[in-house]
Structure formats: C-alpha cells, structure tokens
Design an enzyme around this catalytic site. Structure first.
Site, mmCIF file in Angstrom:
data_model
loop_
_atom_site.group_PDB
_atom_site.id
_atom_site.type_symbol
_atom_site.label_atom_id
_atom_site.label_comp_id
_atom_site.label_asym_id
_atom_site.label_seq_id
_atom_site.Cartn_x
_atom_site.Cartn_y
_atom_site.Cartn_z
ATOM 1 C CG ASN A 1 -2.325 -0.458 0.859
ATOM 2 O OD1 ASN A 1 -2.901 0.037 -0.104
ATOM 3 N ND2 ASN A 1 -2.840 -1.401 1.605
ATOM 4 C CG ASN B 1 -7.462 -8.787 0.444
ATOM 5 O OD1 ASN B 1 -8.043 -9.840 0.199
ATOM 6 N ND2 ASN B 1 -6.501 -8.309 -0.333
ATOM 7 C CB ILE B 2 -12.987 -7.873 1.277
ATOM 8 C CG1 ILE B 2 -12.457 -6.992 0.145
ATOM 9 C CG2 ILE B 2 -13.237 -7.051 2.519
ATOM 10 C CD1 ILE B 2 -13.500 -6.013 -0.378
ATOM 11 C CB CYS C 1 -7.868 -2.826 8.152
ATOM 12 S SG CYS C 1 -9.515 -2.138 7.980
ATOM 13 N N GLY D 1 -10.529 0.933 7.323
ATOM 14 C CA GLY D 1 -11.049 0.956 8.684
ATOM 15 C C GLY D 1 -12.528 0.678 8.777
ATOM 16 C CD1 TRP D 2 -14.509 -0.724 4.905
ATOM 17 C CD2 TRP D 2 -14.943 1.451 4.720
ATOM 18 N NE1 TRP D 2 -14.238 -0.355 3.630
ATOM 19 C CE2 TRP D 2 -14.499 0.990 3.479
ATOM 20 C CE3 TRP D 2 -15.283 2.814 4.860
ATOM 21 C CZ2 TRP D 2 -14.378 1.818 2.361
ATOM 22 C CZ3 TRP D 2 -15.162 3.620 3.752
ATOM 23 C CH2 TRP D 2 -14.704 3.128 2.510
ATOM 24 C CG ASP D 3 -14.360 -4.280 5.076
ATOM 25 O OD1 ASP D 3 -15.593 -4.269 5.237
ATOM 26 O OD2 ASP D 3 -13.793 -3.886 4.052
ATOM 27 N NE ARG D 4 -8.418 -6.179 6.262
ATOM 28 C CZ ARG D 4 -7.494 -6.186 5.297
ATOM 29 N NH1 ARG D 4 -6.522 -7.048 5.355
ATOM 30 N NH2 ARG D 4 -7.545 -5.337 4.310
ATOM 31 C CE LYS E 1 -17.059 -0.013 0.909
ATOM 32 N NZ LYS E 1 -16.622 0.513 -0.396
#
Lengths: 715, 618
Positions: B248, B273-274, B336, B339-342, B378
């Site tokens: 990243n 990751n997703i 992450c 900052g909205w999944d993990r 999300k």
C-alpha cells in the site's frame, strides 16, 4: 475349598509371588520403606515395589496448571498415586480401589517418559538404563490419559530414580508373566473389595452364562418361534460360541447340529434381536467353503437363515467396513495425533485428523448399522449379518443396530446386557484385540473402542434417547484397559470356563446351569474368602461399577435429559407373525451400499434350494427402494428407530475421550458437563414439585429464574 | 412487477440436496413481487425472499424437466425441476431481474409494513441510543469528550455525526489528522474501558507512503495515549498482513512509522483482505455442498478452504487487543486499509471479550449498531443489496458472527443469546426487510430517510427474545469474567453447521440438548407459576380466616396473629408460615384439614377465589 486363600487386606503380609522375577535390590528396597507401604490401600495379591513421597501430580504439561501433592507407588499391579490428605481435612474415602484419575494398571501404560532439565526426555523400557535423575515422569496411557508426575524440587533424592525404574521394570515384567489371568493371586479381589453396605442391584446385568439369562432375555424380546438351544452346552459344537443359542423353534437340535460344519469356526446363524414388527436380526460366520453339505444339511442351513421368513437379507459386514487391521492402524494414528505435543502443525490438524481415517471408520459403521436398522423396521424378513469369523464387526454392527432400534438397549442395564451378549458371550476375542497381556501385537485392534465411539456419536445426535451419559461411555472405555475385571479378559465362554474350572480347585463338576447362577450371586458378597465360592468368584465383572467408581462418579453415568421411551414392545397392528413353513422356498438378497440386490449364488456350494427360484424377485435394487420408500437420509424416527446422520460434519471427534491428555488444548474454561447442568435443573424441578404440594418456601425468584444461575462455574 | 411473466407453475419438483436417492417433493411454485413461494403437496411452504437470492442457474434440460438451482445469501440452496422449459425460462429471467434491484427504493424494506403505528416505528428506531451507550462506558469524562467536528459530515462522510475524541485533541488536530488518513477516517473512540481507563480507538491507514508525515496525526495519537493515565505507551494494530501494508505504501498509503510517533508500539496481526475471504467462503461452500460428503473429503476440504484459519486470525487479533487493555492497561488504535471491515471485526470482538454487556441480547444489538452500522461498514456493498460491483461483496459480517458463535461454543454460560439469534441477524442483514443494514454509512441512511420509511429490526427481535435465550446463561459468571480468553488453537474452531446447512434438514442433529433444557426451563417456570397461584389461594384463605377471626373477639387475644397476617403482603409468601398461622389459631383446626383436602384436589384458582370471596362477604 480354596486352600491358599487368605482373608488378608494388609498388603505387606502378602508374600511376593514366587514366579515374580524380582531382583534382590527390589525386595530389600521394599523392606526399607515400610511406612508408605502401610498407608497404601492395596488389593490382595498386590505388593508395593517402590514408593516416592512428595510427588506432585500436575494436571497438564505446563506449569500453569494446578498440581496435587501425594505419594507415587509402583506395585506389581499398577502405578498408583495417593494424594496427601491435608491435616485436619477429612480423609477422602477411597471407595474405588482403582481410582480412575490417579491409578494406572500396568498393562494400560503405553509409554513411559522420564524428563529432566539437564537431559532430554527419554522413553523408558525395562532394559533401558536411566543416566539422570528424572524431574518429571510422564505416563502415556493406552486409554488416552496422560499423567504427569513431578518429583520434589531437590531432584537428587534417590526415590525419584528408584520409582521410575521400578515402573519401567514392572511394566515390562508384567508383559512376561501375564499375571492378570493367574488365578492364585486374584481370586480374592472381589470379596476383598465388596463393601457389605453396597446395595444389591435390583436387576443385575445378565452375563449370559446361564440358561436362565438367555431365557429371560428371549422372553423380553417375546418372539414366538424361537427357543434356547443347549446344543453347545459343553462347547462340543463350537468352542467360540456361547453355551446357549437362540435358534428357530421348528428346528430340532439334531437338525441344528447338521448346520455347524458348514460355517467358519462352526459359528451358525443365530438370533441377536427381534424387531417388534416381526423382523429378525441374525448373525453368522461365512459359509465354510470346503464343506460338502448333504441335502438335509442344506435344508437346516436354509431354515436357520430364513428363520421362518419368506425372505432373507444377507448383510456382508466385511464390505464397506474397515478390517481390524485398519481399525488398529487408525487408532494408532489417532493416538499419535492426540498426544499433548503432536508432530503436526496446528493448522494441519483437520487434515491430520482426516488422515487417521478413524472418523471415516466410525461413519462407515454408523451408516451400515442404520441401514440395517431401517431395513429391520421397514420389511419383514430375516437379516443375517455375515462376517468371515463372526467375531469382530458382527459384534459391532449387531450391537449398534440394537442401540438404534431397541429402546431397552439404550438404558444402562440394557446396554450392559447387550455388550455381555453380543461381545463377551458371542466370543469377541478380547484377549487378542485389547492385548492386555501383550503377547504379540499382531491381533491387536480396538474394535470395541470403535463401537464405543459409534455409541458416543449416537448419544450426541440423540441426547434424549439414552439413559446413560458420556461419562458412562468413558468409564467403559477406560475400564476395558483394566485387567482387574473378568469381563474383557477372555476370548470366549469356553476359555473363560476352562480357567474357571482350573481355578475352582475342589470343584469336580461343571454345574449344569452354568456356574454363575442366582443363588451363588447372592452368597458371594457376604461370603468370606475362605468360604467355598463357586468358580465364578474368580474376578469381578466390570459391571460392578461400585468397585472402581465412586458413588459420585456413578451418579454422572446417568443422562438427565433422557426421556423414557416406552420399553414394552408393542407390535404394530397388522404385523402378526405369518407362519411360514420350512418347506416354503425363500428369496435371498444382499444388502450392499444401502440397496438390496437379489443374490443368486449365496452358498459356495451349489445345491441349495434358495437359489433356484425366489417367489419374490426384484429386477433391480432401485425398484425395491422406491416401492415403499427406502430409507433415505431424511431425518426421521421411523417408529422407534433412530436414524443418525452420517454425512461429514455430523461425525465428530470424541474430544473428551481422545483429547484428555492435553488439557491445554482444550480451552481454559471447560464447559460444565451437560449432565451436571441438567442434574441441577432436575433438582430445582424437584424442589418446585415439593413446593407445589407442600407449599414450602420457594427458592428466591433470582435463583429460579435462570436455570443456569445456581451453578458455580466449573473451571 | 413488470419483471414477472409467470406467477404460478404447477407440478414443480423440489430436490433434497443431500438425499442419496433423489428424493423430491412435488408442489406449486408461485412468484410474487417480493418472494418466491413453493407449496408442496403436504402444504408446507418454502418462502424465499428475492433479496436473499445470490445466484440463479438454469441447468441443462433433463427428461423430467428443466432444473433451476437457486443459491441464497443465507446459504440455502434449492434445486427445482420445472416441467416445461418455457416456464423455467420465464421464472429464471424474472428472478434475475428481481434479485438485482438497482435503486434503494426497490428494496423490500420500503414496502414492508408490519402494521405498526407511527409512534411505535419511531420508538423502535430510538431503542438503541448510542449516546446512552457511550455514557454507559463512562464517556464523556475528564479525558474524553464529544466532538462536533463531524456534525455535518464535513470531516468524514463515512463516520457518524457524533464522535468521541481525547479532550486535548483540538479541532485543527482532528482536521489535520483526517487529511492524513484514508477516506478521512481519523482516530476516534470505539470502546472505553472504565476500570482500566484504556480505550479502543479506530481509524483508517495513514497516507504515509514511503516517507510522508503529518504532525497533526502524530499529535492525535499522542493525545490518545495521554488520555490514558495508567499507561504511557499505546499500541497501534494494523490488522493487515505486513506484505499488504507494505504494498500500500507504493500507492501513497501504508502504515505508521514507529520513529515518527512517540510512545507507540506498532504491530501487524495479519487478517486477509475481503477478496481472500470471499474466495475462501466460496471454497467452503463448494466443500459443504458435495453431495455424498464423506468425512474424509470434508475435513481436508474444510482445511483447504482456509475459512476456519481466517476465523481464527480474526479472533486472535481480538484476543491480542483485549489482552493489551486488560493486562497492560494500554490503549489500542486499530486500523486496516479503510477501517471499516477488519477494524470493525477486531474492535467489536475485542469489546465483546472485555465487556459482559455486549454478551446480552440488548448489548449485542448496541455493539452492532455502534461498531458496524454507525462506523460505516459498507453493508450495502458487502452484502450486495443493490446490483453492484461483485468484487465489493465479502462475508466480513458473517465472519464476525461466526467468531461470536465460536465464543458461545467455548463459553456456553457467558452469553445471553444463542445461535438462533446470530442466525436471525445474519438473515436480516441480507434480507433488506428492515432499514438497519441498508446503505453504506450513516449519511447515506439519513438521505434515504430510513427512519421514516422503514422499520428497525431490533424491536422485533426483542419481542421474540424468548427464542433467542441461551438456557445455560449465567449472568453472574459472565460479569465476573474480566476477560473472555478463548483458546484459539485450530482444533477448537468448528464448522458452523447450523449456518451453512441451516436449511438442509438432513444435516441437522436429531435432537437438541438446548431445546430439551429450554423445555425443562419452561416447565420449571410453569411450576413456579402454579406455586404462586397456590400461594395466592392460601393468602385468600388466610384473609378469609382473618375475617372469621375478627368476627369472633379473638383478635385481642392473639396479637401475634395479626402481624403475621400483614407479613403476608410480601409477594413471595413462605407457605409454611401460613400453615403455622392457621395451626396457631386454635379455632381453625378442622378447617385446616379441610383446606389441605382442597389443595390436594388442586381445583382451579378462580373457583377457590370465588369461594373465598363468598365466605368473606357472608
């Protein structure tokens, strides 16, 4: 009369057996340490070889687990750990002479490892020499327990060294002597341990050694058309079969005797269980290929197979199921995997577990049994389980089928009767399979343990259908490795009775009704050791749980969520037995992969009438299953038959059994046992019931609101 | 409605997925505006919400008809055989359209009407109040305050309006820090541990690239560590694998450089990751969908899917987080990429391990509302509520629920809710029947006017909470635990059969111990009620007797009697006392036995009450 019997409970008075190969070092060492020996509650015939005080038994490998301080004994029978009683505390009554948590019978020791901080861990055998003073001793038991003993801090104390070597040698010497079946040393055991206040069991387990037992059980099954045959009473027909056999009543004994020669080991088809709907479950060995039956013989064999039915389904229990060798291989792999520090990486656990194939074997057995059970329930026919020797997988499948189909078999008494009948009396070669005497590893195979695992799977899937709980199965599992009990020591009744006769010195005759008849049983508990006990007084049976499990432990055997099924056999209407005459020819089918196939060539010889024409033929296996809805895997209680799920996720690892050795791999807070919880619930319910009628003070609302709340968390 | 060409097809067969001999049910298939309905010959109804449909597939024509396979987001898989190909084609096309709504207002939530009054609807939405929740945690306090920086979603669009930050973090610091963080998601408070005075904070990755720094962001982190009086240093947890984070950096993002920030301890925890999660789930579903499903294929398939390994990674991260707070008293900042999944997974699970409140039914709703809904997980994209980018779909929330389920398996006494509760939430995250999970962030939800147009799920769950109670729950035990410490050795992670085979009845255990215990529980409560009824009876009888006594001038002779009678106003009257009272009054000896006779008859309470009243009035 038993001339050498002494009613002695003091261990030290017992002289070491003459045949014991003991070095002078041992006996002198023994003489030096009198104090711990006296404190040791031994069993007759047992003497202490070594003792080490101040040993800590830790509950896990790592130090963060609690440990208990006590004395470690090594006797000629077992390794025992006696916890110290803190001064002022009430001594724990040792009602069980083989404490399941602390004691290991010598044959149960799988591996002995001594460890020290200065040297790497060493596996000990009798011949190995220990070059360091061990700080820790780890006993890997064959029943999946792992016991850790830590020696006192100083480490230099010679006791640690001595007791370790004593265990290593005793374990080995035990192998040579096979002392467990030596009659002169063990006959007192039962009398010694029976406490007089032990309540008499209202309905004792049937041992199936006497005619009454067989007749009583046959009455329970209630089948017309069957009788108990005494053809094998003197084991002259087949040595591995029980004395008494259930056979069709139309068949006379002399007709019956014609059949023996045509089966392997002369094990003819005989009844195991009868479905209330009219089907019969039979078991038999394979046909003896080399025999040459006459016409009369074939008729007898046919009559036995059909058992009065028009149709007979032969179930080959060897097909689809693992062989004893495969079972043993899987078991060894499973044990290796479940060791506290396994060789496999954590993330490879699942595939390693799969690689043992143990679960696959469990699944195959459960599936086969459920197929047979459904077949029995849905059709009226005779189902014959056939295995080459009829001594391994037939035992397993026959008893599993009954567990699934017979509610009585799911009670503790019924289960014990079942094991006694289908395993012990039927001649499962326990001596060879469990290999407690360790005369060669060739025939070792935990077929019985596999059966217990299958039973556990059923218990897990049908928690309310069983009167006994997981703890009971665990106890049975562990006890099968303990040679203090006669139940699993012998391979068949013939062997057992030979030893029994040998043991009963003064006895010149074999009682006609078997030697474990009812009056004898009554006398035994009270009789002192010198009293003329029958041959049955040799070793206690495993079912006298009071001998080795405390009342508290036995209370946990009960499954509290059990909902009683109607025990009485009520035949469904319209199922009255059709009397099929012997002359009627029958059709024979073979059950394979969940489907029936007509069997044109059942016998290895060619002149059977069964093969010629079947009045009821089906062209293909599918049509039969479609006709009346062949058992699908759809969950249903077909009448009273339990139909378990056998798909992958449904078969699970028996963690409480196999992972016991490594508590750190269980999680920190062990969930309280369900039986404990439900017990609590029942107690509450009782309180409430009482309250209901006596209008007694109710428990405070906070207490009764949540069922779980009065429980303290078990850590 | 314009998509529906055929509304009813007869003689459709429904196949059992795991049956070995192609067992099937025949019935009629109906297509409505919102559901696909199958009614078999036994009148059993199978409802499938269009929003639940993840994929429809038409297989090659067979002799018996045209097979249609429907895969749902709740892991139901149905296999229909439609006799005529044209019908099958019509239904297939309609379902394709109906299962892919394009606009929010096509979602079921906007047409769903549970026949509630408007006030109830408003009340339902007010059930979970996050301000209240922060107050429960103990903020605002001397170190933490409510910031109005994001009042109008000016600083960060995907954050809620109300954010809690360290008191010493001024607005310029906040704004500066947000400019240095991906999507403007600057560090804010997620959970405050009252006893340890340590905080869980969350943010997105810094835009550090290879060398960029931001003084405001550094100040922000310092403010967080200073807000914790017990410990000087704080942890920064990057929940990504180190490789991903380093990659990243090339895009001008990355992770905190420990040299630039004072008193931080930086750590990667390695959750994938997703996209990895999505394909892992796909593999899992393939394995669990194999028909014969022998033990041997299953376990290695399960392992190869990696699903349980990912679950373990998430839970491991949560354990690290919780331990940092409890053992080291240190605050932790979790991030992450965005900052909205993990981050949501780890923060919410960490709080669940730390705080017994979140292990209650209401608390769990609050937790989801706080860490998932308000902080902008999300849901719309991840659950594919609208026809969108398939690469955005990922089972992040499902993983969270599965972690919670694994915890309930390990701590059967610690959770008030049971598996059914988790499954029901999972069901409605995808159903779009309620407004809670629609949209991707709070701002979007406000624009959609969800509070006026749709209903909230939580009051409905609370109404039927009896179904979701764990019979083994022990609140005292749960509260006593300062930290749930699950054992995260792989072998403790189990396949969640009831999630992935919820609709395959073949796979279910034959009897459930929990249900049995629930039944016994229910029985106990019934008995308790009976007892109270009987006590009420006794009370009535005593009163009546009192009345008798007052008629006779015995009252003065027995002063104790009266006081005892007053005591009977207590809700739970000790029954023995009552009896003793009667015995004590020497007049009533014969009547006492009469009462006991009546008790044993156990006549209905109403009758006896009338009887009592009658006697009193006479």
């Amino acid at each position: 009369m038993l001339p050498t019997a002494k009613s002695s409970f003091k261990v030290r008075q017992q002289e070491p057996g003459a045949g014991q190969p003991r070095g002078p070092k041992f006996s002198s060492a023994n003489a030096k340490r009198n104090r711990p020996c006296q404190a040791f509650p031994g069993i007759p015939g047992e003497f202490v070889l070594e003792a080490a005080p101040g040993v800590r038994r830790s509950l896990g490998a790592s130090l963060r687990f609690d440990s208990i301080l006590g004395t470690l004994f090594c006797t000629n029978r077992r390794v025992a750990f006696v916890p110290d009683v803190p001064p002022g505390a009430k001594a724990h009554p040792r009602c069980s002479f083989l404490h399941s948590e602390y004691d290991v019978a010598l044959p149960c020791i799988g591996k002995l490892v001594a460890a020290s901080s200065v040297s790497k861990a060493k596996v000990l055998t009798a011949s190995s020499s220990l070059k360091f003073v061990p700080e820790e001793l780890v006993l890997y038991c064959r029943d999946f327990r792992v016991l850790h003993f830590r020696f006192p801090e100083s480490g230099l104390e010679p006791g640690a060294f001595r007791v370790t070597m004593a265990i290593a040698r005793a374990q080995e010497s035990d192998r040579d002597v096979a002392a467990w079946s030596d009659p002169t040393q063990l006959r007192n055991l039962e009398n010694a341990q029976r406490s007089p206040e032990e309540e008499e069991d209202p309905a004792p387990t049937l041992l199936f050694e006497s005619l009454q037992d067989w007749e009583q059980e046959l009455r329970r099954l209630g089948p017309a058309g069957w009788r108990v045959s005494v053809a094998n009473e003197r084991f002259d027909m087949a040595t591995s079969l029980p004395r008494y056999l259930w056979v069709p009543s139309q068949l006379l004994d002399n007709e019956l005797k014609r059949a023996f020669a045509h089966f392997n080991q002369r094990r003819i088809p005989r009844l195991c269980w009868r479905h209330p709907g009219g089907s019969d479950l039979l078991r038999a060995a394979s046909f003896h290929a080399a025999s040459d039956p006459e016409k009369e013989d074939t008729r007898a064999v046919e009559a036995l197979l059909l058992a009065g039915h028009a149709r007979c389904v032969v179930v080959d229990t060897v097909a689809d199921l693992p062989s004893p060798t495969e079972i043993q291989l899987a078991h060894v792999r499973l044990r290796t995997l479940c060791l506290p520090d396994p060789a496999v990486a954590d993330e490879k656990w699942l595939s390693a577990l799969e690689g043992t194939r143990w679960l696959d074997h469990v699944r195959a057995c459960v599936r086969k049994a459920s197929d047979v059970a459904v077949l029995l329930a849905e059709r009226r026919c005779s189902v014959v389980l056939q295995e080459s020797d009829d001594r391994d997988l037939n035992c397993l499948v026959a008893s599993l089928v009954q567990l699934l189909a017979d509610p009585h078999a799911r009670t503790q008494l019924g289960f014990q009767n079942l094991v006694q009948r289908e395993w012990v009396a039927a001649g499962h070669p326990f001596a060879q399979r469990l290999n407690l005497c360790r005369d060669g590893d060739r025939g070792e195979a935990p077929v019985f343990q596999l059966f217990l695992d299958c039973t556990w799977q059923l218990l897990r899937q049908f928690p309310a259908a069983f009167a006994f709980a997981e703890a009971y199965l665990l106890a049975l599992h562990d006890s099968s490795y303990v040679p203090f009990f006669s139940t699993f020591l012998f391979s068949c009744q013939w062997e057992r009775s030979r030893r029994g006769q040998h043991r009963a010195f003064g006895q010149l005759y074999t009682p006609v009704n078997g030697w474990r008849d009812a009056p004898n049983l009554k006398i035994l508990p009270q009789a002192s050791c010198s009293a003329p006990a029958g041959g049955g007084a040799c070793l206690p049976s495993i079912w006298t749980w009071a001998l080795h499990y405390s009342a508290q432990q036995r209370a946990q055997f009960q499954n509290t969520v059990y909902t009683r099924a109607s025990d009485g056999h009520t035949a469904p209407p319209g199922c009255s037995k059709l009397k099929a005459t012997l002359s009627e020819t029958g059709a024979v089918f073979l059950l394979a992969r969940g489907a029936l196939a007509p069997q044109p060539h059942l016998f290895p010889w060619k002149n059977g009438s069964l093969v010629k024409k079947g009045p009821w033929r089906v062209p293909s296996s599918d049509s039969l299953s479609d006709q009346q809805g062949w058992p699908s895997s759809y969950p249903a209680l077909l009448g009273e038959v339990l139909v378990p799920a056998c798909v992958g996720p449904a078969i699970q690892l028996w963690r409480r059994c196999y992972l016991r050795g490594s508590p750190e791999r269980q999680h920190g807070l062990f969930p309280p046992t369900l039986s404990g919880l439900t017990e609590e619930l029942e107690l509450l319910q009782e309180c409430l019931n009482d309250g209901h009628w006596r209008a007694a003070a109710p428990p405070s609302p906070a207490e009764s609101e949540e069922a779980g709340s009065p429980l303290s968390p078990s850590r | 409605m314009e998509h529906i060409r055929t509304t009813k097809v007869e003689q459709v067969k429904l196949l059992d997925r795991f049956s070995t001999n192609n067992k099937s049910l025949t019935g009629t298939l109906y297509l409505t505006a919102t559901h696909l309905l199958f009614i078999d010959s036994g009148q059993k109804e199978t409802w499938i919400l269009h929003h639940h449909i993840a994929a429809v597939e038409k297989l090659a024509l067979t002799t018996s008809g045209c097979p249609l396979v429907i895969q749902c987001k709740n892991f139901r898989i149905v296999h229909f055989i439609v006799p005529r190909e044209r019908d099958c084609h019509d239904i297939y096309n309609s379902l394709l359209q109906l299962s892919r709504p394009v606009r929010y207002d096509e979602l079921y939530a906007f047409s769903y009407n549970p026949k509630q009054k408007e006030s109830e609807q408003v009340k339902g939405w007010q059930l979970i109040d996050l301000a209240e929740e922060y107050k429960r945690m103990g903020v605002p306090n001397t170190n933490w305050q409510l910031s109005d920086a994001n009042r109008d979603y000016k600083v960060c669009e995907t954050y809620p309006r109300d954010l809690y930050v360290p008191r010493i973090a001024s607005k310029p610091i906040i704004v500066g820090s947000s400019k240095f963080r991906s999507k403007g998601r600057f560090p804010v408070l997620s959970y405050y541990h009252k006893d340890k005075e340590a905080a869980i904070c969350r943010c997105s990755q810094p835009l550090s690239g290879f060398s960029a720094r931001c003084l405001e962001d550094e100040h922000m982190l310092q403010a967080i560590s200073k807000a914790n009086p017990a410990n000087r240093y704080m942890y920064v947890m990057d929940t990504r694998p180190k490789l991903n984070a380093m990659a990243n950096r090339a895009a001008g993002k990355g992770y905190e450089n420990e040299d630039n920030y004072s008193n931080i301890r930086f750590q990667f925890v390695g959750i994938e990751n997703i996209h990895v999660m999505r394909s892992s789930l796909q593999k899992l579903l393939e394995v669990s969908g194999i028909r014969g499903l022998s033990v041997n294929d299953f376990l290695s398939g399960l392992e190869n899917s990696g699903w349980l390994r990912h679950i373990k990674a998430v839970l491991d991260a949560a354990v690290v987080l919780a331990k940092a707070i409890v053992v080291e008293n240190a605050s932790v900042l979790v991030h992450c990429s965005d900052g909205w999944d993990r981050t949501s997974q780890v923060c919410s699970l960490g709080a669940l391990l730390l705080d017994s409140y979140y292990r209650t039914i209401k608390g769990f709703m609050v937790l989801i509302e706080k860490d998932w809904i308000s902080f902008g997980h999300k849901f719309s994209d991840r659950c594919c509520q609208l026809d969108g980018d398939p690469k955005e779909i990922s089972p992040v929330f499902t993983q969270f629920l599965e972690c919670v389920w694994n915890l309930t398996e390990q701590f059967p006494q610690a959770f008030e809710y049971n598996e059914a509760f988790l499954l029901q939430i999972h069901e409605h995250v995808h159903s779009c029947q309620f407004g809670n999970f629609l949209g991707n962030c709070q701002k979007e939800r406000e624009e959609l006017k969800l509070r006026e147009k749709t209903y909230s799920l939580w009051p409905f769950l609370l109404d039927e909470q009896k179904k979701y109670l764990n019979p083994l729950y022990n609140p005292d035990f749960s509260r006593k635990l300062t930290l749930l410490e699950p054992n995260t050795v792989s072998l403790n992670f189990k396949f969640w059969r009831n999630m992935y085979h919820q609709f395959d009845r073949t796979m279910h255990p034959r009897q459930s111990v929990y249900n049995l215990i629930m039944d016994m529980n229910e029985q106990n409560k019934q008995l308790e009620r009976d007892m109270k009824e009987l006590e009420a009876k006794i009370k009535v009888r005593n009163k009546q007797q009192n009345a008798v006594l007052t008629k006779e001038p015995l009252q003065s002779v027995h002063p104790t009697l009266k006081t005892q009678c007053f005591k009977k106003d207590q809700p739970l009257l000790p029954g023995n006392d009552a009896i003793r009272t009667i015995e004590g009054s020497n007049t009533a000896d014969n009547r006492y036995s009469e009462y006991m006779e009546e008790f044993s008859k156990a006549e209905p309470a109403v009758v006896s009450l009338e009887y009592g009243v009658a006697r009193m009035t006479c």
